[in-house]
Motif scaffolding. Sequence first.
Motif, PDB file in Angstrom:
ATOM      1  N   PHE A 188       0.831  -1.189   0.000  1.00 65.15           N
ATOM      2  CA  PHE A 188       0.000   0.000   0.000  1.00 65.15           C
ATOM      3  C   PHE A 188       0.876   1.254   0.000  1.00 65.15           C
ATOM      4  N   ASP A 189       0.378   2.301  -0.636  1.00 66.11           N
ATOM      5  CA  ASP A 189       1.085   3.580  -0.618  1.00 66.11           C
ATOM      6  C   ASP A 189       1.118   4.148   0.799  1.00 66.11           C
ATOM      7  N   ASN A 190       2.218   4.797   1.121  1.00 66.63           N
ATOM      8  CA  ASN A 190       2.352   5.450   2.413  1.00 66.63           C
ATOM      9  C   ASN A 190       1.867   6.892   2.282  1.00 66.63           C
ATOM     10  N   ILE A 191       0.745   7.205   2.915  1.00 69.93           N
ATOM     11  CA  ILE A 191       0.155   8.537   2.847  1.00 69.93           C
ATOM     12  C   ILE A 191       0.250   9.190   4.223  1.00 69.93           C
ATOM     13  N   GLY A 192       0.717  10.424   4.257  1.00 72.73           N
ATOM     14  CA  GLY A 192       0.860  11.129   5.519  1.00 72.73           C
ATOM     15  C   GLY A 192       0.168  12.480   5.489  1.00 72.73           C
ATOM     16  N   LEU A 193      -0.068  13.017   6.684  1.00 73.21           N
ATOM     17  CA  LEU A 193      -0.653  14.342   6.851  1.00 73.21           C
ATOM     18  C   LEU A 193       0.397  15.250   7.489  1.00 73.21           C
ATOM     19  N   LEU A 194       0.538  16.457   6.972  1.00 71.98           N
ATOM     20  CA  LEU A 194       1.488  17.406   7.553  1.00 71.98           C
ATOM     21  C   LEU A 194       1.010  18.813   7.268  1.00 71.98           C
ATOM     22  N   GLY A 195       1.674  19.784   7.895  1.00 75.47           N
ATOM     23  CA  GLY A 195       1.322  21.173   7.625  1.00 75.47           C
ATOM     24  C   GLY A 195       1.632  22.080   8.783  1.00 75.47           C
ATOM     25  N   GLY A 196       1.620  23.371   8.499  1.00 77.81           N
ATOM     26  CA  GLY A 196       1.902  24.354   9.522  1.00 77.81           C
ATOM     27  C   GLY A 196       0.890  24.368  10.640  1.00 77.81           C
ATOM     28  N   SER A 197      -0.306  23.822  10.400  1.00 81.68           N
ATOM     29  CA  SER A 197      -1.348  23.779  11.425  1.00 81.68           C
ATOM     30  C   SER A 197      -1.329  22.482  12.232  1.00 81.68           C
ATOM     31  N   THR A 198      -0.379  21.579  11.939  1.00 82.95           N
ATOM     32  CA  THR A 198      -0.259  20.338  12.700  1.00 82.95           C
ATOM     33  C   THR A 198       0.855  20.463  13.726  1.00 82.95           C
ATOM     34  N   VAL A 199       0.871  19.549  14.679  1.00 80.62           N
ATOM     35  CA  VAL A 199       1.873  19.622  15.747  1.00 80.62           C
ATOM     36  C   VAL A 199       3.281  19.343  15.230  1.00 80.62           C
ATOM     37  N   THR A 200       3.402  18.668  14.088  1.00 79.62           N
ATOM     38  CA  THR A 200       4.725  18.360  13.529  1.00 79.62           C
ATOM     39  C   THR A 200       5.181  19.376  12.490  1.00 79.62           C
ATOM     40  N   GLY A 201       4.307  20.323  12.114  1.00 77.89           N
ATOM     41  CA  GLY A 201       4.679  21.335  11.140  1.00 77.89           C
ATOM     42  C   GLY A 201       4.892  20.753   9.749  1.00 77.89           C
ATOM     43  N   TRP A 202       5.650  21.483   8.940  1.00 81.04           N
ATOM     44  CA  TRP A 202       5.905  21.070   7.560  1.00 81.04           C
ATOM     45  C   TRP A 202       7.109  20.144   7.431  1.00 81.04           C
ATOM     46  N   ASP A 203       7.782  19.861   8.537  1.00 83.30           N
ATOM     47  CA  ASP A 203       9.008  19.067   8.455  1.00 83.30           C
ATOM     48  C   ASP A 203       8.791  17.569   8.619  1.00 83.30           C
TER      49      ASP A 203
ATOM     50  N   SER B 155       1.538  32.393  10.731  1.00 86.34           N
ATOM     51  CA  SER B 155       2.151  32.341   9.402  1.00 86.34           C
ATOM     52  C   SER B 155       2.246  30.889   8.929  1.00 86.34           C
ATOM     53  N   ASP B 156       2.213  30.716   7.604  1.00 80.72           N
ATOM     54  CA  ASP B 156       2.360  29.409   6.960  1.00 80.72           C
ATOM     55  C   ASP B 156       1.375  28.372   7.488  1.00 80.72           C
ATOM     56  N   PRO B 157       0.063  28.680   7.526  1.00 82.41           N
ATOM     57  CA  PRO B 157      -0.921  27.729   8.050  1.00 82.41           C
ATOM     58  C   PRO B 157      -1.332  26.703   7.000  1.00 82.41           C
ATOM     59  N   GLY B 158      -2.267  25.823   7.388  1.00 84.02           N
ATOM     60  CA  GLY B 158      -2.841  24.855   6.475  1.00 84.02           C
ATOM     61  C   GLY B 158      -2.244  23.468   6.621  1.00 84.02           C
ATOM     62  N   VAL B 159      -2.844  22.501   5.921  1.00 84.41           N
ATOM     63  CA  VAL B 159      -2.377  21.112   5.935  1.00 84.41           C
ATOM     64  C   VAL B 159      -2.450  20.552   4.523  1.00 84.41           C
ATOM     65  N   LYS B 160      -1.715  19.458   4.290  1.00 86.76           N
ATOM     66  CA  LYS B 160      -1.763  18.753   3.017  1.00 86.76           C
ATOM     67  C   LYS B 160      -1.551  17.268   3.264  1.00 86.76           C
ATOM     68  N   PHE B 161      -1.919  16.483   2.267  1.00 85.30           N
ATOM     69  CA  PHE B 161      -1.601  15.056   2.246  1.00 85.30           C
ATOM     70  C   PHE B 161      -0.447  14.854   1.267  1.00 85.30           C
ATOM     71  N   ARG B 162       0.443  13.896   1.570  1.00 86.82           N
ATOM     72  CA  ARG B 162       1.475  13.579   0.598  1.00 86.82           C
ATOM     73  C   ARG B 162       1.913  12.127   0.719  1.00 86.82           C
TER      74      ARG B 162
ATOM     75  N   ASP C 162       4.795   9.085   0.648  1.00 89.75           N
ATOM     76  CA  ASP C 162       6.182   8.673   0.915  1.00 89.75           C
ATOM     77  C   ASP C 162       7.045   9.802   1.484  1.00 89.75           C
ATOM     78  N   ASP C 163       6.438  10.662   2.307  1.00 87.80           N
ATOM     79  CA  ASP C 163       7.175  11.732   2.988  1.00 87.80           C
ATOM     80  C   ASP C 163       7.944  12.618   2.009  1.00 87.80           C
ATOM     81  N   ALA C 164       7.409  12.818   0.801  1.00 89.21           N
ATOM     82  CA  ALA C 164       8.092  13.618  -0.214  1.00 89.21           C
ATOM     83  C   ALA C 164       7.067  14.468  -0.955  1.00 89.21           C
ATOM     84  N   TRP C 165       7.553  15.541  -1.592  1.00 89.67           N
ATOM     85  CA  TRP C 165       6.658  16.459  -2.283  1.00 89.67           C
ATOM     86  C   TRP C 165       6.412  16.047  -3.735  1.00 89.67           C
ATOM     87  N   THR C 166       6.967  14.915  -4.148  1.00 88.72           N
ATOM     88  CA  THR C 166       6.758  14.461  -5.514  1.00 88.72           C
ATOM     89  C   THR C 166       5.282  14.283  -5.824  1.00 88.72           C
ATOM     90  N   GLU C 167       4.559  13.682  -4.862  1.00 87.55           N
ATOM     91  CA  GLU C 167       3.114  13.535  -4.990  1.00 87.55           C
ATOM     92  C   GLU C 167       2.472  14.089  -3.728  1.00 87.55           C
TER      93      GLU C 167
END
Length: 380
Positions: free
Chosen positions: A22-37, A62-69, A71-76
Amino acid sequence: MKRLLFLVTVLIAGTFTSFAQFDNIGLLGGSTVTGWDSDTDMITTDGVIYTLNDVVITVPDSDPGVKFRKDDAWTENWGGGAFPSGTATSGGGNIPAVNGTYNVTFNLTTLEYNFENVVGFDEVTISFGAMTETMSTVDGVNYSADNITLEVGNVSFMVNDDATGWGSTDFPSGTAVEGTEIPVLANSYNVSFNLTTKVYSFDYVIISMIGNGVVDWDTDTEMATTDGINYTYMLTSAGGEGKFRLNNAWNPGWGSADFPSGTASTEGDAPNIPIAAGEYNVSFNRLTGEYNFATTAGIADVTNANVMVYPNPSITVWNFNAVNLTIDNIEVIDLTGKVIYTNTYKASEATINVDEFATGVYFAKIYAGAVVKTVKVIKK
């Protein structure tokens, strides 16, 4: 016994291999406790529906919001402009999450996502015909839903599973009473509703300009509108790039390579608009994407005037030569649009000492009779 253990081992290994496919899908973002890193990996049993429970959202300044990605990369990666639910797009803007604790669901096939508030607030929805739109809240009192597109008709606010909605004969704002509907006009709105006072408002969506050709890429400049479709702004630009965007977010944002007029695209890779230095009456149509930077009357920005500057880039001085024109005045403007230097010359040649200028890009605005020319100059 050895054969049995071997079969069990094979079964377990096969199970792990199956999950690992299965693909590894994660949640991240400036509005999460882990930030964008750092991504927080979501859970799946079928490689389609991914979930994550008790996600704490705290919106920073500053820099709010969240995204899904993947394999821990911005490729997808996937983002969207709606909250608490919507359909993401590949490379889309940050999802404008609001403060709260949520159970998050993401469908990798349809790209639909949902943030379900688990604090126990009342659920408020906007009901229009057979359609409903869930509103978001951070306190259980003030509810909102942005960029809601409505046709001419009647809408009401529904609370939990109550059979009767709340509305009023007043539009675009008023105080709702039970059992009444609101007569709305066709448009896209940012909607607010106070569950305690029942005060509501349907406001036109915000269209703003952003970029170093406006102010900078961190500052939105809101445009004015009287109909929610056509937006205007009087812009003084030092030159640079810019885009239009909706509700101060990138989903959608409009861009184009054409200047001073054109039709902007909402595609994720649409180029920035190359704004020449000058003063403009800017117009933008939210529905068609058509825009125009009309030069303000009384200012002639003659880009082909024979004005030279050298050396450029320079460490010490910029020399200006207008050949057969007389330079009346020169202004130096930084990337924020601030005039940091001005001087009167009344000659065809002029020199500006740049020793004390900070290293970077500037714009020199040269006034020579009826000619006004702006050139980019660089201090090394």
